[in-house]
Design a protein around this motif. Structure first.
Motif, PDB file in Angstrom:
ATOM      1  N   SER A  32       0.396   3.340 -37.576  1.00 50.75           N
ATOM      2  CA  SER A  32      -0.076   2.734 -36.215  1.00 50.75           C
ATOM      3  C   SER A  32       0.463   1.220 -36.018  1.00 50.75           C
ATOM      4  O   SER A  32       0.532   0.759 -34.927  1.00 50.75           O
ATOM      5  CB  SER A  32      -1.415   2.765 -36.212  1.00 50.75           C
ATOM      6  OG  SER A  32      -2.146   1.986 -37.326  1.00 50.75           O
ATOM      7  N   SER A  33       0.747   0.480 -37.086  1.00 50.32           N
ATOM      8  CA  SER A  33       1.339  -0.505 -36.748  1.00 50.32           C
ATOM      9  C   SER A  33       2.703  -1.084 -36.740  1.00 50.32           C
ATOM     10  O   SER A  33       3.138  -2.108 -36.566  1.00 50.32           O
ATOM     11  CB  SER A  33       0.454  -1.815 -38.160  1.00 50.32           C
ATOM     12  OG  SER A  33       1.067  -1.169 -39.204  1.00 50.32           O
ATOM     13  N   GLN A  34       3.244  -0.241 -37.325  1.00 47.16           N
ATOM     14  CA  GLN A  34       4.994  -0.125 -37.411  1.00 47.16           C
ATOM     15  C   GLN A  34       5.619   1.103 -36.883  1.00 47.16           C
ATOM     16  O   GLN A  34       6.230   2.261 -37.614  1.00 47.16           O
ATOM     17  CB  GLN A  34       5.268  -0.318 -38.897  1.00 47.16           C
ATOM     18  CG  GLN A  34       4.663  -1.625 -39.514  1.00 47.16           C
ATOM     19  CD  GLN A  34       5.128  -1.882 -41.136  1.00 47.16           C
ATOM     20  OE1 GLN A  34       5.162  -0.894 -41.909  1.00 47.16           O
ATOM     21  NE2 GLN A  34       5.247  -3.030 -41.549  1.00 47.16           N
ATOM     22  N   TYR A  61       4.772  -8.925 -48.783  1.00 44.36           N
ATOM     23  CA  TYR A  61       5.062  -8.090 -47.698  1.00 44.36           C
ATOM     24  C   TYR A  61       4.147  -6.861 -47.561  1.00 44.36           C
ATOM     25  O   TYR A  61       3.675  -6.424 -48.694  1.00 44.36           O
ATOM     26  CB  TYR A  61       6.226  -7.783 -47.632  1.00 44.36           C
ATOM     27  CG  TYR A  61       6.807  -6.983 -46.410  1.00 44.36           C
ATOM     28  CD1 TYR A  61       7.194  -7.708 -44.996  1.00 44.36           C
ATOM     29  CD2 TYR A  61       7.058  -5.607 -46.355  1.00 44.36           C
ATOM     30  CE1 TYR A  61       7.544  -6.792 -43.976  1.00 44.36           C
ATOM     31  CE2 TYR A  61       7.361  -4.843 -45.113  1.00 44.36           C
ATOM     32  CZ  TYR A  61       7.572  -5.402 -44.063  1.00 44.36           C
ATOM     33  OH  TYR A  61       7.809  -4.858 -42.856  1.00 44.36           O
ATOM     34  N   ASN A  62       3.552  -6.497 -46.502  1.00 40.30           N
ATOM     35  CA  ASN A  62       2.556  -5.083 -46.528  1.00 40.30           C
ATOM     36  C   ASN A  62       3.243  -4.250 -45.471  1.00 40.30           C
ATOM     37  O   ASN A  62       3.742  -4.610 -44.434  1.00 40.30           O
ATOM     38  CB  ASN A  62       1.259  -5.636 -46.215  1.00 40.30           C
ATOM     39  CG  ASN A  62       0.936  -5.893 -44.788  1.00 40.30           C
ATOM     40  OD1 ASN A  62       1.193  -5.362 -43.905  1.00 40.30           O
ATOM     41  ND2 ASN A  62       0.665  -7.253 -44.699  1.00 40.30           N
ATOM     42  N   PHE A  72      10.165 -10.252 -42.473  1.00 47.85           N
ATOM     43  CA  PHE A  72       9.001  -9.940 -41.487  1.00 47.85           C
ATOM     44  C   PHE A  72       9.757  -9.834 -40.076  1.00 47.85           C
ATOM     45  O   PHE A  72       8.814  -9.477 -39.420  1.00 47.85           O
ATOM     46  CB  PHE A  72       8.023 -11.373 -41.907  1.00 47.85           C
ATOM     47  CG  PHE A  72       7.459 -11.319 -42.966  1.00 47.85           C
ATOM     48  CD1 PHE A  72       6.210 -10.510 -43.118  1.00 47.85           C
ATOM     49  CD2 PHE A  72       7.901 -11.928 -43.975  1.00 47.85           C
ATOM     50  CE1 PHE A  72       5.242 -10.761 -44.299  1.00 47.85           C
ATOM     51  CE2 PHE A  72       7.332 -12.276 -45.003  1.00 47.85           C
ATOM     52  CZ  PHE A  72       5.954 -11.437 -45.478  1.00 47.85           C
ATOM     53  N   LEU A  73      11.021 -10.234 -40.034  1.00 48.87           N
ATOM     54  CA  LEU A  73      11.664  -9.918 -38.726  1.00 48.87           C
ATOM     55  C   LEU A  73      12.612  -8.773 -38.597  1.00 48.87           C
ATOM     56  O   LEU A  73      13.197  -8.490 -37.646  1.00 48.87           O
ATOM     57  CB  LEU A  73      12.524 -11.285 -38.248  1.00 48.87           C
ATOM     58  CG  LEU A  73      11.524 -12.468 -38.113  1.00 48.87           C
ATOM     59  CD1 LEU A  73      12.484 -13.388 -37.754  1.00 48.87           C
ATOM     60  CD2 LEU A  73      10.614 -12.179 -36.889  1.00 48.87           C
ATOM     61  N   ALA A 113       6.139  -7.526 -38.074  1.00 51.09           N
ATOM     62  CA  ALA A 113       5.029  -7.842 -38.764  1.00 51.09           C
ATOM     63  C   ALA A 113       3.895  -8.532 -38.263  1.00 51.09           C
ATOM     64  O   ALA A 113       4.091  -9.397 -37.584  1.00 51.09           O
ATOM     65  CB  ALA A 113       5.536  -8.751 -40.006  1.00 51.09           C
ATOM     66  N   TYR A 114       2.622  -7.838 -38.258  1.00 48.37           N
ATOM     67  CA  TYR A 114       1.469  -8.507 -37.401  1.00 48.37           C
ATOM     68  C   TYR A 114       0.962  -9.695 -38.284  1.00 48.37           C
ATOM     69  O   TYR A 114       0.713 -10.861 -37.405  1.00 48.37           O
ATOM     70  CB  TYR A 114       0.455  -7.335 -37.516  1.00 48.37           C
ATOM     71  CG  TYR A 114      -0.905  -7.983 -36.720  1.00 48.37           C
ATOM     72  CD1 TYR A 114      -0.915  -8.166 -35.451  1.00 48.37           C
ATOM     73  CD2 TYR A 114      -2.079  -8.284 -37.366  1.00 48.37           C
ATOM     74  CE1 TYR A 114      -1.993  -8.651 -34.713  1.00 48.37           C
ATOM     75  CE2 TYR A 114      -3.093  -8.811 -36.854  1.00 48.37           C
ATOM     76  CZ  TYR A 114      -3.103  -8.847 -35.515  1.00 48.37           C
ATOM     77  OH  TYR A 114      -4.212  -9.189 -34.786  1.00 48.37           O
TER      78      TYR A 114
END
Length: 538
Positions: free
Chosen positions: A166-168, A264-265, A301-302, A433-434
């Motif tokens: 859901s986040s990526q 990183y997650n 993260f980018l 990355a949130y």
């Protein structure tokens, strides 16, 4: 100050001594009782006569050996318990198999070696292991007259299935994501990396929760020093409970007082597998779909998983657009404040006249004007996330439109500012990355204060401070801004640009210094050879 530091150090030593004494007292080894009734009574007492602890007692053999099966309802799979544990023992008893065994010890050995038709069977000798096994979802068989018990793997219960992250979210690429089950998450990675050198290490963290934590890396590819450092930091964690991987992330990161994430997650198995192939370490925590990856750098993260599934020229264009959105989200309102407050001469005359006409009736300076709109936008965004999904997006979108239009009509803000804040807010969503996007939102307000105080000079000062802070950060000893600082030419193929995959012949140098060359020789495709071959055939 010196005496205050000495006092704090003494207090820390006292707390450490107390915690070490408590931990040593808690870890005293306690054996099982020889009598079955005593063990069952102790279990009921320790678990508070919990109704979800299921105990089934029966007898085996001619000597009527007392046996009890114990498992936790909801954590153990009832079908496995009934078919492969209870049915096995009951069936063997009905077939009079146990009547041919001469002693209780032979019955114990037969059950351990032959009777249970499940995959993993272990012998338990300590009381703490017995309780932890039952609370982990496994089934335990206790025997009267024995100080040992037999456990079988029956973990199950209701868990969320494999769903799309859901986040990526990606347009092209795998649609499976990690779940809250650590076993499922490990299998998703093993399904992608079918290599015997993929190592898996398990440990329990949390004195109360005893949360399962898995560490995965590829032997011979990952840096052994970094693997040892990860193990050391995980084992030094002393906490009551771990409910999410964020607990672990905060306790093992190099720098605590920094808004930038240094671990990183991800909830994408393909992203975790790709980082394993580069030599990084993956940390999986039971009960959360977010997996930790270390060490990391700023540029991870980018980057998005989809960058490697599209053509490289398209990926380069999208990355440039992503970096542009990053800088707009960071500096957009600050540039507006600096230009309208200190550097009006930099604005073209027609645009300056238009801005002056819009701001003619605004009673606030540019900084207060931007601050009000930014805070309102952040409140709308947070409210949209916390509200139910059916109305959350509608409220945030409609609320933003209504609030902006009403603010302009009331003369509180100018129309140009609404456009700047809207573009800034939209740009912040372009960061994959949130947690990095949150850092940008935080620094945006700091840069706005400097811009309102010193103009572009303030923006330059705070930019230098942020850059120096980024260059000083480390992630498990690896420079956070690598491979730009320090500059490594061979690693530039996947930093800001994303060159063709056939150029990825080496792994990141600072992360892996042992096995730099990737297996297999990759060469640039040569279409001319194919044309020549076709001509020869013709």
């Amino acid at each position: 100050m010196f005496f205050w530091n000495r006092y704090l150090k003494k207090e820390d030593n006292k707390k450490n001594n107390q915690s070490s004494q408590e931990s040593s007292s808690d870890t005293v080894k306690r054996s099982l009782h020889r009598q079955l009734k005593e063990n069952l009574n102790n279990l009921k007492q320790e678990l508070g006569n919990s109704p979800d602890m299921i105990i089934r007692e029966f007898e085996l053999g001619n000597d009527q050996l007392q046996v009890a099966i114990v498992y936790t309802d909801g954590l153990a799979d009832k079908e496995i318990v009934n078919n492969f544990v209870m049915r096995s023992l009951m069936f063997e008893a009905a077939e009079e198999t146990f009547t041919n065994l001469s002693s209780h010890k032979s019955i114990f050995e037969f059950i351990k070696n032959n009777a249970l038709t499940i995959g993993e069977v272990k012998v338990i000798k300590e009381w703490n292991d017995l309780v932890l096994t039952i609370l982990s979802g496994d089934t335990v068989i206790l025997f009267d007259g024995f100080v040992e018990a037999i456990s079988g793997t029956t973990k199950g219960g209701e868990t969320r299935g494999i769903e799309e992250p859901s986040s990526q979210v990606v347009i092209r690429g795998p649609k499976d994501g990690f779940s809250e089950s650590i076993g499922t998450n490990v299998s998703l990675i093993r399904r992608r990396i079918k290599n015997p050198k993929l190592r898996l290490e398990m440990m329990q963290i949390g004195d109360v929760t005893q949360t399962d934590v898995a560490v995965m890396y590829i032997d011979g590819v990952a840096n052994e020093k970094i693997v040892d450092e990860v193990r050391k930091r995980l084992r030094e964690i002393t906490i009551d409970g771990v409910l999410e991987s964020g607990y672990i992330e905060e306790l093992i990161q190099d720098q605590t007082f920094t808004p930038f994430p240094t671990v990183y997650n991800t909830e994408r198995p393909d992203s975790a597998s790709a980082n394993l192939l580069e030599g990084r370490i993956v940390i999986i925590v039971d009960g959360t779909p977010f997996v930790l990856i270390a060490p990391t750098n700023f540029f991870m993260f980018l980057q998005s998983s989809e960058d490697y599934y599209q053509r490289f020229d398209i990926s380069i264009a999208i990355r440039f657009l992503r970096y542009l959105a990053f800088f707009i989200a960071l500096f957009g309102p600050s540039v507006y404040i600096a230009v309208t407050t200190f550097h009006q001469g930099m604005i073209p005359t027609p645009l300056l006249i238009s801005l002056a006409a819009q701001r003619e009736g605004v009673p606030f300076p540019a900084f207060v004007e931007v601050l009000l709109m930014e805070i309102s936008f952040e409140i709308l965004r947070e409210a949209g996330i916390r509200m139910p999904r059916a109305i959350g997006q509608a409220v945030s979108i409609v609320g933003g439109l209504v609030l902006g239009q009403a603010a302009v009509e009331a003369g509180l803000v100018s129309s140009a500012l609404v456009i700047v804040v809207a573009i800034t807010g939209i740009s912040s969503f372009a960061t994959p990355a949130y947690n990095m996007a949150i850092s940008v939102r935080l620094f945006r307000f700091i840069i706005m204060i400097f811009a309102a105080t010193f103009g572009f000079y303030g923006i330059a000062i705070v930019t230098l401070m942020i850059t120096a802070h980024l260059c000083a950060l480390r992630s498990f000893g690896i420079p956070y801004m690598a491979p730009l600082a320090p500059f490594i030419l061979s690693d530039q193929k996947d930093t800001v640009l994303r060159l063709p995959i056939w150029t990825f012949r080496t792994r990141p140098r600072l992360i892996n210094q042992k096995n730099l060359v990737r297996n297999g020789e990759r060469k640039q495709p040569s279409p001319s050879k194919g044309k020549k071959g076709n001509q020869d055939e013709n």
